[in-house]
Enzyme design. Structure first.
Site, PDB file in Angstrom:
ATOM      1  N   ARG A 125       0.813  -1.240   0.000  1.00 27.85           N
ATOM      2  CA  ARG A 125       0.000   0.000   0.000  1.00 27.85           C
ATOM      3  C   ARG A 125       0.835   1.274   0.000  1.00 27.85           C
ATOM      4  NH1 ARG A 125      -2.593  -3.329   3.692  1.00 27.85           N
ATOM      5  NH2 ARG A 125      -4.438  -4.330   2.802  1.00 27.85           N
ATOM      6  N   LYS A 147       2.964  11.187 -11.968  1.00 30.78           N
ATOM      7  CA  LYS A 147       2.084  10.313 -12.754  1.00 30.78           C
ATOM      8  C   LYS A 147       2.815   8.993 -12.942  1.00 30.78           C
ATOM      9  CE  LYS A 147      -0.809  13.333 -15.593  1.00 30.78           C
ATOM     10  NZ  LYS A 147      -1.133  13.732 -16.983  1.00 30.78           N
ATOM     11  N   GLU A 189       9.922  17.554 -25.664  1.00 27.95           N
ATOM     12  CA  GLU A 189       9.245  17.925 -24.409  1.00 27.95           C
ATOM     13  C   GLU A 189       9.847  19.198 -23.817  1.00 27.95           C
ATOM     14  OE1 GLU A 189       6.508  16.441 -23.707  1.00 27.95           O
ATOM     15  OE2 GLU A 189       6.617  14.316 -24.244  1.00 27.95           O
ATOM     16  N   LYS A 231       7.338  22.718 -15.111  1.00 32.52           N
ATOM     17  CA  LYS A 231       6.494  21.569 -14.749  1.00 32.52           C
ATOM     18  C   LYS A 231       6.149  21.610 -13.269  1.00 32.52           C
ATOM     19  CE  LYS A 231       5.214  16.878 -15.325  1.00 32.52           C
ATOM     20  NZ  LYS A 231       5.333  15.609 -16.002  1.00 32.52           N
ATOM     21  N   GLU A 241      -4.501  16.945 -12.208  1.00 32.99           N
ATOM     22  CA  GLU A 241      -5.024  17.314 -13.526  1.00 32.99           C
ATOM     23  C   GLU A 241      -6.533  17.545 -13.526  1.00 32.99           C
ATOM     24  OE1 GLU A 241      -2.951  15.489 -16.860  1.00 32.99           O
ATOM     25  OE2 GLU A 241      -4.738  15.730 -18.070  1.00 32.99           O
ATOM     26  N   ARG A 245      -3.142  21.326 -15.498  1.00 31.11           N
ATOM     27  CA  ARG A 245      -2.076  20.369 -15.850  1.00 31.11           C
ATOM     28  C   ARG A 245      -2.218  19.832 -17.278  1.00 31.11           C
ATOM     29  NH1 ARG A 245       0.791  15.702 -12.084  1.00 31.11           N
ATOM     30  NH2 ARG A 245       2.126  14.908 -13.740  1.00 31.11           N
ATOM     31  N   ASN A 249      -0.005  18.611 -22.116  1.00 33.71           N
ATOM     32  CA  ASN A 249      -0.239  17.683 -23.229  1.00 33.71           C
ATOM     33  C   ASN A 249      -0.286  18.388 -24.580  1.00 33.71           C
ATOM     34  OD1 ASN A 249      -0.335  15.486 -21.505  1.00 33.71           O
ATOM     35  ND2 ASN A 249      -2.515  15.813 -21.072  1.00 33.71           N
ATOM     36  N   HIS A 252       0.032  16.558 -27.896  1.00 31.54           N
ATOM     37  CA  HIS A 252      -0.083  15.125 -27.601  1.00 31.54           C
ATOM     38  C   HIS A 252      -1.306  14.469 -28.255  1.00 31.54           C
ATOM     39  CE1 HIS A 252       3.128  16.031 -24.859  1.00 31.54           C
ATOM     40  NE2 HIS A 252       3.148  14.828 -24.341  1.00 31.54           N
ATOM     41  N   HIS A 256      -0.461  11.324 -30.165  1.00 38.61           N
ATOM     42  CA  HIS A 256      -0.958   9.988 -29.811  1.00 38.61           C
ATOM     43  C   HIS A 256      -1.595   9.303 -31.010  1.00 38.61           C
ATOM     44  CE1 HIS A 256      -1.172  10.989 -25.231  1.00 38.61           C
ATOM     45  NE2 HIS A 256       0.004  10.525 -25.589  1.00 38.61           N
ATOM     46  N   HIS A 269       7.767   8.512 -28.865  1.00 40.87           N
ATOM     47  CA  HIS A 269       6.761   9.427 -28.315  1.00 40.87           C
ATOM     48  C   HIS A 269       7.145  10.895 -28.596  1.00 40.87           C
ATOM     49  CE1 HIS A 269       3.815  11.057 -25.541  1.00 40.87           C
ATOM     50  NE2 HIS A 269       4.775  11.692 -24.896  1.00 40.87           N
TER      51      HIS A 269
HETATM   52  P1  NAD Z   1      12.281   4.815 -22.440  1.00 41.27           P
HETATM   53  O1  NAD Z   1      12.143   4.717 -20.994  1.00 41.27           O
HETATM   54  O2  NAD Z   1      11.774   3.694 -23.277  1.00 41.27           O
HETATM   55  O3  NAD Z   1      13.820   5.078 -22.793  1.00 41.27           O
HETATM   56  C1  NAD Z   1      14.210   5.200 -24.142  1.00 41.27           C
HETATM   57  C2  NAD Z   1      15.349   4.222 -24.478  1.00 41.27           C
HETATM   58  O4  NAD Z   1      16.572   4.714 -23.944  1.00 41.27           O
HETATM   59  C3  NAD Z   1      15.168   2.842 -23.885  1.00 41.27           C
HETATM   60  O5  NAD Z   1      15.647   1.893 -24.804  1.00 41.27           O
HETATM   61  C4  NAD Z   1      16.074   2.880 -22.653  1.00 41.27           C
HETATM   62  O6  NAD Z   1      16.509   1.612 -22.238  1.00 41.27           O
HETATM   63  C5  NAD Z   1      17.207   3.708 -23.169  1.00 41.27           C
HETATM   64  N1  NAD Z   1      17.996   4.418 -22.171  1.00 41.27           N
HETATM   65  C6  NAD Z   1      17.545   5.028 -21.042  1.00 41.27           C
HETATM   66  N2  NAD Z   1      18.535   5.722 -20.481  1.00 41.27           N
HETATM   67  C7  NAD Z   1      19.624   5.531 -21.241  1.00 41.27           C
HETATM   68  C8  NAD Z   1      20.963   6.009 -21.188  1.00 41.27           C
HETATM   69  N3  NAD Z   1      21.332   6.890 -20.255  1.00 41.27           N
HETATM   70  N4  NAD Z   1      21.830   5.609 -22.117  1.00 41.27           N
HETATM   71  C9  NAD Z   1      21.438   4.772 -23.126  1.00 41.27           C
HETATM   72  N5  NAD Z   1      20.185   4.306 -23.251  1.00 41.27           N
HETATM   73  C10 NAD Z   1      19.294   4.697 -22.317  1.00 41.27           C
HETATM   74  O7  NAD Z   1      11.581   6.140 -23.021  1.00 41.27           O
HETATM   75  P2  NAD Z   1      11.428   7.627 -22.462  1.00 41.27           P
HETATM   76  O8  NAD Z   1      11.353   8.473 -23.661  1.00 41.27           O
HETATM   77  O9  NAD Z   1      12.435   7.930 -21.427  1.00 41.27           O
HETATM   78  O10 NAD Z   1      10.009   7.580 -21.728  1.00 41.27           O
HETATM   79  C11 NAD Z   1       8.830   7.298 -22.419  1.00 41.27           C
HETATM   80  C12 NAD Z   1       7.798   6.839 -21.418  1.00 41.27           C
HETATM   81  O11 NAD Z   1       7.540   7.903 -20.511  1.00 41.27           O
HETATM   82  C13 NAD Z   1       6.473   6.462 -22.030  1.00 41.27           C
HETATM   83  O12 NAD Z   1       6.049   5.243 -21.488  1.00 41.27           O
HETATM   84  C14 NAD Z   1       5.532   7.583 -21.605  1.00 41.27           C
HETATM   85  O13 NAD Z   1       4.214   7.152 -21.446  1.00 41.27           O
HETATM   86  C15 NAD Z   1       6.146   8.007 -20.318  1.00 41.27           C
HETATM   87  N6  NAD Z   1       5.861   9.397 -19.934  1.00 41.27           N
HETATM   88  C16 NAD Z   1       5.380   9.602 -18.680  1.00 41.27           C
HETATM   89  C17 NAD Z   1       5.144  10.884 -18.246  1.00 41.27           C
HETATM   90  C18 NAD Z   1       4.700  11.125 -16.830  1.00 41.27           C
HETATM   91  O14 NAD Z   1       4.344  12.253 -16.490  1.00 41.27           O
HETATM   92  N7  NAD Z   1       4.749  10.122 -15.982  1.00 41.27           N
HETATM   93  C19 NAD Z   1       5.370  11.986 -19.089  1.00 41.27           C
HETATM   94  C20 NAD Z   1       5.867  11.735 -20.372  1.00 41.27           C
HETATM   95  C21 NAD Z   1       6.113  10.421 -20.787  1.00 41.27           C
HETATM   96  N1  GLY Z   2       3.412  14.697 -19.014  1.00 39.09           N
HETATM   97  C1  GLY Z   2       2.121  15.206 -18.659  1.00 39.09           C
HETATM   98  C2  GLY Z   2       1.945  15.364 -17.196  1.00 39.09           C
HETATM   99  O1  GLY Z   2       2.809  15.067 -16.418  1.00 39.09           O
HETATM  100  O2  GLY Z   2       0.895  15.783 -16.790  1.00 39.09           O
END
Ligand code: NAD
Ligand code: GLY
Length: 364
Positions: A125, A147, A189, A231, A241, A245, A249, A252, A256, A269
């Site tokens: 939890r 998030k 971003e 942010k 949100e 917030r 997006n 987006h 998407h 992305h």
């Molecule tokens: P990811 O986590 O898939 O990383 C991209 C690639 O880079 C992967 O292959 C990873 O293994 C590699 N990698 C990571 N760090 C590295 C490093 N230092 N050196 C070499 N390779 C490395 O992708 P991302 O773009 O970081 O994140 C995308 C995800 O984030 C999506 O799932 C999306 O939904 C999520 N997201 C969440 C929020 C939120 O507010 N929580 C906001 C935006 C995106």
């Molecule tokens: N990346 C969108 C949010 O954090 O709300």
């Protein structure tokens, strides 16, 4: 922690407030972990790509804070952001007899960060967790704001929770190993924060785009810090949100549609968001909010950092169909983030007949 080479941004959420540390060498610096809870167990959650690069260094610096440091390596990729992979974290926690004081460390990009945060929210939890983001996208966006989620076959990020980390430790040195395509995706971003919140920052990114693409340290530090400040301000005002917030997006909804239409993973992305921001800027122009010169500035900057600026031809009907999936509508019209004026965003419900010509102009 506020020297020229490192910065601290506070995210103000009452008892859930925390710091984002940004700088060079932070992952290996014991001071980055000061005041975090000491506990018997710690679990570093990472993936098969990031583990060989940084897991040992993280385990080393944590020694002394925790008696037992476990590492779980998840398979890499968005396709593994699911229940089965999440369960591997729970299996490891339970297998090692981890109690509710165990601290989880998310070491990786947004996929690892989102899954670790969700695991932390659920395990017994709720256990404490720390974000150690290693992609640019994660440092400027996903690790900040709480998030957390996994995907469901019927929708991206559909199962999750708002759950804040205790700290974000964004070590800019880790970006040196990031593939160029991932750097560009992260810059989408960064660019986003200009149109929605800070026109001066947008101008600064235009001037410093080349330095950002080549990861010039001072430029990178400023870009990550300013992104996190914006942010933090937005999340501080609207953590769950309820309204504001949603401006995060920007681009987006179009993005998407590209990701889903082509199949996840075809475009990153950030690539889809880059193109989506050009489309959303064009939509804002159609609504009479910004002029053609501003749309061209957005397009030129997105192109300059190496991101696509024209969308794939999915077919007009298919585009609209994809954008209607899981979007809040108002009288059937999708609500878009639009730019009311450079540096200021708002939500507007826009009928499909106004959006369709924008799609037609921006694809192919
Ligand atoms: P990811 O986590 O898939 O990383 C991209 C690639 O880079 C992967 O292959 C990873 O293994 C590699 N990698 C990571 N760090 C590295 C490093 N230092 N050196 C070499 N390779 C490395 O992708 P991302 O773009 O970081 O994140 C995308 C995800 O984030 C999506 O799932 C999306 O939904 C999520 N997201 C969440 C929020 C939120 O507010 N929580 C906001 C935006 C995106
Ligand atoms: N990346 C969108 C949010 O954090 O709300």
């Amino acid at each position: 922690m506020t020297s020229k080479t490192s910065q601290r941004v506070r995210i103000d959420l009452a008892e859930r407030s925390y710091d984002i540390l940004i700088g060079s060498g932070l992952l290996r610096d014991a001071a980055s972990y000061d005041d975090l809870p000491r506990s018997r167990d710690a679990m570093i959650v990472t993936n098969t790509t990031v583990a060989p690069l940084y897991a040992r260094a993280l385990a080393e610096v944590l020694r002394g804070r925790h008696e037992q440091i476990h590492v779980v390596e998840l398979p890499d990729g968005e396709t593994h952001k699911d229940w089965a992979t999440l369960n591997r974290i729970f299996d490891a926690l339970l297998g090692h007899g981890c109690d509710r004081k165990t601290v989880l460390y998310a070491l990786g990009g947004g996929v690892v960060g989102d899954m670790t945060g969700f695991a932390a929210a659920c395990y017994m939890r709720g256990v404490p967790f720390v974000q150690v983001p290693t992609t640019l996208l994660a440092q400027v966006d996903s690790s900040v704001g709480g998030k957390t989620a996994i995907n469901h076959p019927l929708g991206k990020n559909m199962i999750g929770a708002f759950y804040q980390p205790l700290r974000v430790i964004a070590d800019l040195d880790t970006l040196a190993t990031l593939p160029r395509r991932e750097v560009a995706a992260g810059l989408a971003e960064v660019i986003k924060y200009g149109p929605i919140a800070d026109d001066a920052f947008f101008g600064w990114i235009e001037t410093n785009a080349d330095a950002l693409v080549t990861l010039e340290p001072a430029a990178l530090l400023h870009a990550v810090k300013r992104s996190c400040e914006i942010k933090a301000q937005v999340v501080g005002a609207d953590e769950r949100e309820q309204g504001l917030r949603a401006i995060l997006n920007f681009g987006h909804t179009f993005g998407h549609a590209i990701e889903a239409g082509l199949g996840y993973g075809e475009w990153l992305h950030g690539e889809a968001v880059g193109c989506g921001m050009v489309m959303a800027a064009r939509l804002s122009q159609r609504l009479g909010l910004v002029d053609a010169g501003y749309v061209e500035r957005v397009r030129a900057l997105v192109a300059k950092v190496g991101l696509p600026v024209r969308g794939p031809d999915l077919g007009r009907e298919r585009w609209l169909e994809l954008m209607h999936v899981d979007k809040k509508t108002e009288g059937g019209a999708i609500r878009y983030v639009v730019i009311e004026a450079p540096g200021r965003a708002a939500m507007r419900a826009v009928p499909d007949e106004v959006v369709a010509p924008v799609i037609a102009e921006c694809i192919g």
